[in-house]
Design an enzyme around this catalytic site. Structure first.
Site, mmCIF file in Angstrom:
data_model
loop_
_atom_site.group_PDB
_atom_site.id
_atom_site.type_symbol
_atom_site.label_atom_id
_atom_site.label_comp_id
_atom_site.label_asym_id
_atom_site.label_seq_id
_atom_site.Cartn_x
_atom_site.Cartn_y
_atom_site.Cartn_z
ATOM 1 N N ASP A 62 2.395 52.205 33.108
ATOM 2 C CA ASP A 62 3.199 51.018 33.418
ATOM 3 C C ASP A 62 3.954 51.207 34.737
ATOM 4 O O ASP A 62 4.827 50.412 35.079
ATOM 5 C CB ASP A 62 4.172 50.688 32.269
ATOM 6 C CG ASP A 62 5.176 51.803 32.016
ATOM 7 O OD1 ASP A 62 5.096 52.866 32.701
ATOM 8 O OD2 ASP A 62 6.049 51.633 31.145
ATOM 9 N N ASP B 183 7.267 58.936 31.860
ATOM 10 C CA ASP B 183 7.774 58.907 30.488
ATOM 11 C C ASP B 183 7.676 60.285 29.842
ATOM 12 O O ASP B 183 7.135 61.222 30.428
ATOM 13 C CB ASP B 183 7.008 57.854 29.666
ATOM 14 C CG ASP B 183 5.521 57.915 29.950
ATOM 15 O OD1 ASP B 183 4.931 58.978 29.710
ATOM 16 O OD2 ASP B 183 4.950 56.917 30.470
ATOM 17 N N ASN C 191 1.480 55.960 30.020
ATOM 18 C CA ASN C 191 0.973 54.658 29.557
ATOM 19 C C ASN C 191 0.718 53.685 30.706
ATOM 20 O O ASN C 191 0.532 52.491 30.490
ATOM 21 C CB ASN C 191 1.918 54.045 28.509
ATOM 22 C CG ASN C 191 3.289 53.755 29.103
ATOM 23 O OD1 ASN C 191 3.582 54.173 30.229
ATOM 24 N ND2 ASN C 191 4.113 53.039 28.382
ATOM 25 N N ASP D 56 3.143 59.371 34.319
ATOM 26 C CA ASP D 56 3.163 58.085 33.611
ATOM 27 C C ASP D 56 2.017 58.047 32.604
ATOM 28 O O ASP D 56 0.870 57.804 32.962
ATOM 29 C CB ASP D 56 3.028 56.975 34.660
ATOM 30 C CG ASP D 56 3.037 55.590 34.033
ATOM 31 O OD1 ASP D 56 3.376 55.479 32.841
ATOM 32 O OD2 ASP D 56 2.715 54.623 34.754
ATOM 33 N N ASP E 182 26.995 65.773 34.100
ATOM 34 C CA ASP E 182 27.071 64.913 35.281
ATOM 35 C C ASP E 182 28.526 64.735 35.723
ATOM 36 O O ASP E 182 29.422 64.514 34.894
ATOM 37 C CB ASP E 182 26.493 63.541 34.909
ATOM 38 C CG ASP E 182 26.412 62.593 36.079
ATOM 39 O OD1 ASP E 182 25.661 62.884 37.022
ATOM 40 O OD2 ASP E 182 27.117 61.557 36.057
ATOM 41 N N GLU F 218 27.329 69.769 37.446
ATOM 42 C CA GLU F 218 27.216 69.147 38.770
ATOM 43 C C GLU F 218 28.579 69.287 39.428
ATOM 44 O O GLU F 218 29.473 68.469 39.243
ATOM 45 C CB GLU F 218 26.839 67.670 38.668
ATOM 46 C CG GLU F 218 26.487 67.116 40.035
ATOM 47 C CD GLU F 218 26.727 65.619 40.207
ATOM 48 O OE1 GLU F 218 26.327 65.088 41.248
ATOM 49 O OE2 GLU F 218 27.340 64.986 39.333
#
Ligand code: NOJ
Ligand code: CA
Length: 567
Positions: free
Chosen positions: A55, A59, A53, A51, A229, A289
């Site tokens: 929050d 990211d 930033n 992370d 997917d 998948e």
């Protein structure tokens, strides 16, 4: 015969750690392999990796900041699960725009920087393409549901109800109805997963063209392929034939049906061939998948002319749920003879972490090293799951109100969902495992105090150190990269043994899958090694026990030993 195994574990250990992994791109030509055949893949769940930033949610800049870690580990390609704009009902598997980055994860500039920084380290970037469905907030669906005559109406699967109910008996994978009634136009739309994930109508050529264009968009930005997917579910029977009942109940307590009219329809192959043609223009890889019940089904996904998926995942291997030498031997033999390039996975964001599934509660760390020694030394490409290299364990929610995954919310308490395997990467023993200074979206398990990158980097016996050695060996040993696979001692109920051989180079892998010491007698003469000399490349135990008899080697409970044969 094995008396010549020198007790040089520590020496090899240190030199392996020092060796810098030579990445796949540098090795393709010498053996006429495609880059993805020599590559080690690493799945990143972006919400949970790093992370930047603070929050509480991971990211793209977080991922970029950890590329050196991945390079040193020996990773050649990262697969990032969906990072596109999404209402996050299914944490990104409900995409509302295929050609943008969700602001929660960063910007397109951040993405481009990630790709170029990765390239500098010989790491390729694979994206996750959610081909079966969009979000109900995608502009295509918003238009589609607006009227029966809208431009995008036929981009999804709309039908009238039957006898006051849904059009047929098909069920959603997520424990909810597969047909959602939409008052505005008085019809039902079809959703194999959540109602917020309406299925696209792949029989409409405009849908297919738009989806093919999405792949071009990302290839042009430097993406090296896609993990596709839920490919099994792309097509449905146009007559909407009811599925026949099958015995038992599902994890949501509903009666089972054989999903023969809404999964694995032959039309899937045409779509995969179209996707592949474009992938080939960009030297890209398609990973599937692919939930298959047997090897014949898996084989189909390579395509009759090897013109579909280069890498359909062998999830039958990944879901062997107990440590069993005969069972793994059987699964490996099946995929090894399937004719395509095998793909091995032992964990992902949809299954309980391998640390828990194989662990016996006492020897979990040893077992984690054993499993790594297995799937990273087989013929084929491995896909790691972030944190597996640390021995990260599931941290399952204890109360329904803590559950984030829609599956767990619907299925509680029988089905608790997938939060447990998606917790933040454990970077250090700092607060929140060094993932974020803010409370993360999911809690880290207490084991982060010991099982984290910082601590394990300092410990030559840690799970992380074993992974680093394994990847270094894998990249440097022709027998592991290119060699054939031959099962050895194939009636041994406890020890999985095999030979990987490439020309004159050969490696023997011995894996004790039992909780008692095991003696192994090997005869390598039939493999062309009459009086082999064996050198230890890696041992997961401190001292490989020297042979009690001249031709015997002993492994401690769950011990793994990898040796190189020199004639
Ligand atoms: C498979 C993905 O891996 C899973 O996380 C997701 O919920 C479903 N497909 C639906 O997209
Ligand atoms: Ca963040």
């Amino acid at each position: 015969m094995l008396e010549k195994i020198a007790i040089i574990t520590m020496m090899i250990f240190c030199s392996s750690l020092a060796a810098s992994p030579s990445n796949a791109q540098q090795q393709t030509d010498a053996h006429a392999r495609q880059w993805w055949q020599n590559a080690v893949f690493y799945e990143i769940y972006p919400r949970s990796f790093a992370d930047s930033n603070n929050d509480g949610i991971g990211d793209l800049n977080g991922i970029t900041s950890k590329l050196d870690y991945l390079h040193e580990l020996g990773v050649d390609a990262i697969w990032i699960t969906p990072c596109f704009p999404s209402p996050q009902v299914d944490f990104g598997y409900d995409v509302s725009d295929y050609e943008a980055i969700d602001p929660m994860y960063g910007t397109m500039q951040d993405f481009d920087r990630l790709v170029s920084e990765a390239k500098k380290r010989n790491i390729r970037v694979i994206l996750d393409f959610v081909v079966n469905h969009t979000s109900d907030q995608h502009k295509w669906f918003l238009d589609s549901r607006s009227s029966k005559t809208s431009k995008y109406r036929d981009w999804y699967i709309w039908r009238d109800g039957k006898n006051g109910g849904p059009p047929n008996n098909w069920q959603s994978e997520f424990g909810v109805p597969a047909w959602t009634f939409d008052k505005k136009t008085g019809q039902y739309y079809y959703n194999y997963f959540y109602p917020q994930q309406p299925d696209l109508n792949w029989r409409n050529p405009a849908v297919k063209d738009a989806m093919l264009d999405v792949t071009r968009f990302w290839y042009k930005r430097g993406v090296a392929g896609f993990r596709l997917d839920a490919v099994d579910t792309l097509f449905e029977d146009p007559n909407l034939t009811d599925n026949p009942p099958s015995p038992g109940k599902d994890k949501f307590g509903r009666p089972n049906f054989a999903r023969i009219y809404n999964t694995k329809l032959p039309e899937v192959h045409g779509a995969l061939q179209d996707l592949r043609k474009i992938a080939d223009q960009y030297d890209a890889v398609l990973i599937g998948e692919t939930w298959t019940k047997d090897i014949t089904e898996l084989k189909n996904y390579y395509g009759e002319n090897s013109n579909e998926l280069q890498m359909p995942m062998d999830l039958m291997f990944g879901t062997v749920n107990k440590l069993s030498a005969p069972e793994f031997r059987r699964q490996i033999a099946a995929v090894d003879t399937a004719g395509g390039w095998p793909v091995f996975v032992i964990s992902n964001h949809d299954m309980v972490r391998s640390y828990n599934r194989y662990g016996d509660g006492v020897h979990n760390d040893e077992i984690a090293k054993l499993m790594a020694s297995l799937y990273l030394t087989l013929r084929g490409s491995p896909i790691m799951y972030y944190g597996e290299e640390l021995g990260m364990q599931n941290n399952d929610p204890k109360r329904k109100e803590d559950v984030k995954d829609p599956q767990g919310i619907t299925g509680w308490p029988g089905e608790i969902g997938r939060d447990g395997e998606r917790t933040p990467m454990q970077w250090s023993d700092a607060k929140n495992a060094g993932f974020s200074t803010t409370k993360p979206w999911l809690p880290v398990p207490p084991s982060y105090n010991t099982h984290n990158v910082a601590a394990e980097s300092k410990d030559p016996n840690s799970i992380l150190s074993v992974y680093r050695q394994l990847l270094a060996i894998r990249h440097n040993e022709p027998a592991l990269l290119n060699g054939s696979y031959t099962a050895l001692n194939d009636d041994d109920p406890n020890v999985l043994s095999y030979l990987r051989k490439d020309k004159n180079e050969a490696i023997v892998v011995l894996l004790n899958m039992s909780n008692s010491p095991q003696k192994i007698k090997l005869n390598l003469a039939p493999q062309g090694f009459a009086s082999p000399k064996l050198t230890v490349l890696l041992s997961t135990f401190q001292q490989p026990t020297s042979a009690a008899a001249a031709d015997t080697v002993e492994l401690p409970p769950f011990g793994a030993l990898i040796t190189k044969i020199t004639k």
